[in-house]
Design a protein around this motif. Structure first.
Motif, PDB file in Angstrom:
ATOM      1  N   SER A 119       0.824  -1.207   0.000  1.00 38.46           N
ATOM      2  CA  SER A 119       0.000   0.000   0.000  1.00 38.46           C
ATOM      3  C   SER A 119       0.865   1.266   0.000  1.00 38.46           C
ATOM      4  O   SER A 119       1.770   1.410   0.831  1.00 38.46           O
ATOM      5  CB  SER A 119      -0.896  -0.003   1.248  1.00 38.46           C
ATOM      6  OG  SER A 119      -1.347   1.286   1.558  1.00 38.46           O
ATOM      7  N   ASP A 121       0.121   4.081   1.042  1.00 37.49           N
ATOM      8  CA  ASP A 121      -0.071   4.791   2.313  1.00 37.49           C
ATOM      9  C   ASP A 121       0.885   4.261   3.383  1.00 37.49           C
ATOM     10  O   ASP A 121       1.376   5.024   4.220  1.00 37.49           O
ATOM     11  CB  ASP A 121      -1.519   4.649   2.776  1.00 37.49           C
ATOM     12  CG  ASP A 121      -2.498   5.267   1.789  1.00 37.49           C
ATOM     13  OD1 ASP A 121      -2.500   6.494   1.672  1.00 37.49           O
ATOM     14  OD2 ASP A 121      -3.227   4.513   1.126  1.00 37.49           O
ATOM     15  N   LYS A 124       4.366   5.670   2.640  1.00 34.76           N
ATOM     16  CA  LYS A 124       4.473   7.054   3.124  1.00 34.76           C
ATOM     17  C   LYS A 124       4.702   7.102   4.633  1.00 34.76           C
ATOM     18  O   LYS A 124       5.469   7.939   5.129  1.00 34.76           O
ATOM     19  CB  LYS A 124       3.206   7.830   2.763  1.00 34.76           C
ATOM     20  CG  LYS A 124       3.069   8.146   1.280  1.00 34.76           C
ATOM     21  CD  LYS A 124       1.763   8.880   1.006  1.00 34.76           C
ATOM     22  CE  LYS A 124       1.591   9.142  -0.477  1.00 34.76           C
ATOM     23  NZ  LYS A 124       0.281   9.800  -0.784  1.00 34.76           N
ATOM     24  N   GLU A 329      -7.600   3.538   7.167  1.00 35.06           N
ATOM     25  CA  GLU A 329      -7.090   4.705   6.431  1.00 35.06           C
ATOM     26  C   GLU A 329      -5.872   4.364   5.582  1.00 35.06           C
ATOM     27  O   GLU A 329      -5.540   5.076   4.640  1.00 35.06           O
ATOM     28  CB  GLU A 329      -6.758   5.844   7.406  1.00 35.06           C
ATOM     29  CG  GLU A 329      -5.631   5.561   8.390  1.00 35.06           C
ATOM     30  CD  GLU A 329      -6.057   4.734   9.582  1.00 35.06           C
ATOM     31  OE1 GLU A 329      -5.161   4.336  10.360  1.00 35.06           O
ATOM     32  OE2 GLU A 329      -7.266   4.479   9.748  1.00 35.06           O
ATOM     33  N   ARG A 330      -5.209   3.258   5.900  1.00 40.88           N
ATOM     34  CA  ARG A 330      -4.029   2.853   5.120  1.00 40.88           C
ATOM     35  C   ARG A 330      -4.415   2.213   3.790  1.00 40.88           C
ATOM     36  O   ARG A 330      -3.542   1.920   2.980  1.00 40.88           O
ATOM     37  CB  ARG A 330      -3.191   1.850   5.929  1.00 40.88           C
ATOM     38  CG  ARG A 330      -2.679   2.409   7.234  1.00 40.88           C
ATOM     39  CD  ARG A 330      -1.871   1.396   8.016  1.00 40.88           C
ATOM     40  NE  ARG A 330      -1.317   1.988   9.227  1.00 40.88           N
ATOM     41  CZ  ARG A 330      -0.455   1.390  10.031  1.00 40.88           C
ATOM     42  NH1 ARG A 330      -0.066   0.158   9.770  1.00 40.88           N
ATOM     43  NH2 ARG A 330       0.007   1.996  11.108  1.00 40.88           N
TER      44      ARG A 330
END
Length: 367
Positions: A119, A121, A124, A329-330
């Motif tokens: 992912s 996310d 990051k 949220e990931r």
């Protein structure tokens, strides 16, 4: 060597740095309240209670925070991690996020070796904590690439897939199993009939299974495994060398091989869960409770609800506990994206219908 001559392998400065590092890592655990045990809504007249232990409330947002803390303590106390050591890990994402957090806490360089399918996310987040991501095309190469980078940098390969089952004290000492049983003490069925977890490294299932035996509880342990993961076939065939070539779409628990930390003897039941079922259950959880979780939580929940349906069908009462592994949220660009589902050819509608039928009737209907 002359009589009276000696060699000190560890200087006072090194020992002092390690002691301070251990203090900092332990302080992180002391600052954090325990994670919550959430009630999943089932009709009370069923006499069956389902709970999710919400591991997303850790500082780095996932179950892997516990593992990363244990692995750092294990490495420090074994003398493998010292001041300036580059820490390297093979990871599908969440462990690397948590290890990057602890590496930054100790001022150490960190490299995560991960599949390019991880992912964005999560990537990051690793970079946010100061880590570097080394992405590979073939997920099965993460182990060898991690060893090579450790040799090239003079660093330490954490190797969560080997050390997860031994870095955590399964007898207690604030591990996840001890926490579950303490939190269940005031519930109407305080000793769970089943605990359901994903395989992943194998460390969580090993810790819970050993703890249950050590405490002489009657609780049974079920492990769920997604598509394109080796654990289910390895367990059913009694083949620890079993491997798969395709990459798992469920990050965190799907693995191409049966990892060394997996202890099959403590597992009473295994489920193979379709990826579409994992995502359907994950989204259904959000719809029903407002809790947004990742794909591995969906895998856990699908297995847990099957056990609930079996208990109801046989007239048994009791409790089932599983894990909410990380926050949703990931996965905004994957599991919660209808476009991603379409690209993957995943249809979650039949599995959502199974869940709706269970909640309406108390019966399990195959998708």
């Amino acid at each position: 060597m002359a009589v009276g001559t000696h060699v000190d392998r560890v200087c006072t400065e090194t020992r002092g740095w390690v002691s301070e590092a251990v203090r900092k890592v332990n302080a992180d655990a002391n600052r954090s309240a325990d994670t919550h045990l959430l009630v999943y809504p089932l009709p009370p007249e069923w006499g069956i209670d389902l709970y999710l232990k919400d591991e997303s409330t850790h500082p780095t947002g996932s179950l892997k925070h516990r593992l990363a803390r244990s692995l750092f303590l294990y490495g420090l106390c074994n003398g493998w991690i010292r001041e300036g050591t580059t820490v390297i890990e093979a990871s599908s994402g969440s462990t690397a996020v948590s290890e990057a957090y602890f590496a930054r806490m100790l001022g150490l360089p960190f490299i995560a070796v991960m599949s390019k399918r991880t992912s964005p996310d999560k990537i990051k987040l690793i970079e946010f904590y100061g880590g570097t991501c080394h992405l590979v095309d073939d997920p099965s190469t993460v182990y060898d690439v991690s060893r090579r980078l450790a040799a090239e940098t003079g660093g330490h390969y954490m190797d969560q897939f080997t050390y997860a089952e031994r870095a955590t004290d399964w007898r207690g000492n604030n591990n996840i199993a001890e926490s579950v049983f303490e939190q269940m003490a005031m519930e109407r069925h305080p000793v769970p009939t089943w605990i359901v977890v994903g395989a992943g490294t194998g460390g969580t299932s090993a810790t819970i299974g050993r703890y249950v035996h050590y405490q002489c509880h009657d609780t049974l342990l079920a492990v769920v495994d997604p598509e394109n993961s080796a654990f289910f076939e390895g367990w059913t065939r009694d083949d620890p060398g079993f491997t798969v070539s395709a990459a798992s779409r469920v990050e965190g628990i799907g693995r191409p091989r049966v990892e060394p930390s997996f202890v099959p003897e403590v597992v009473e039941r295994m489920f193979k869960v379709p990826d579409a079922a994992s995502i359907a259950a994950m989204r259904y959880l959000h719809r029903l409770t407002g809790n947004k979780a990742g794909g591995s939580t969906g895998t856990n929940l699908w297995g847990a609800l099957q056990l609930v349906a079996e208990m109801r069908a046989t007239g048994r009462t009791g409790s089932v506990v599983t894990l909410l592994c990380d926050g949703g949220e990931r996965y905004a660009h994957s599991y919660y994206s209808d476009e991603w589902l379409a690209d993957q050819g995943l249809d979650i509608a039949p599995f959502t219908a199974t869940l709706e039928h269970l909640h309406a009737t108390g019966e399990w209907r195959d998708s």
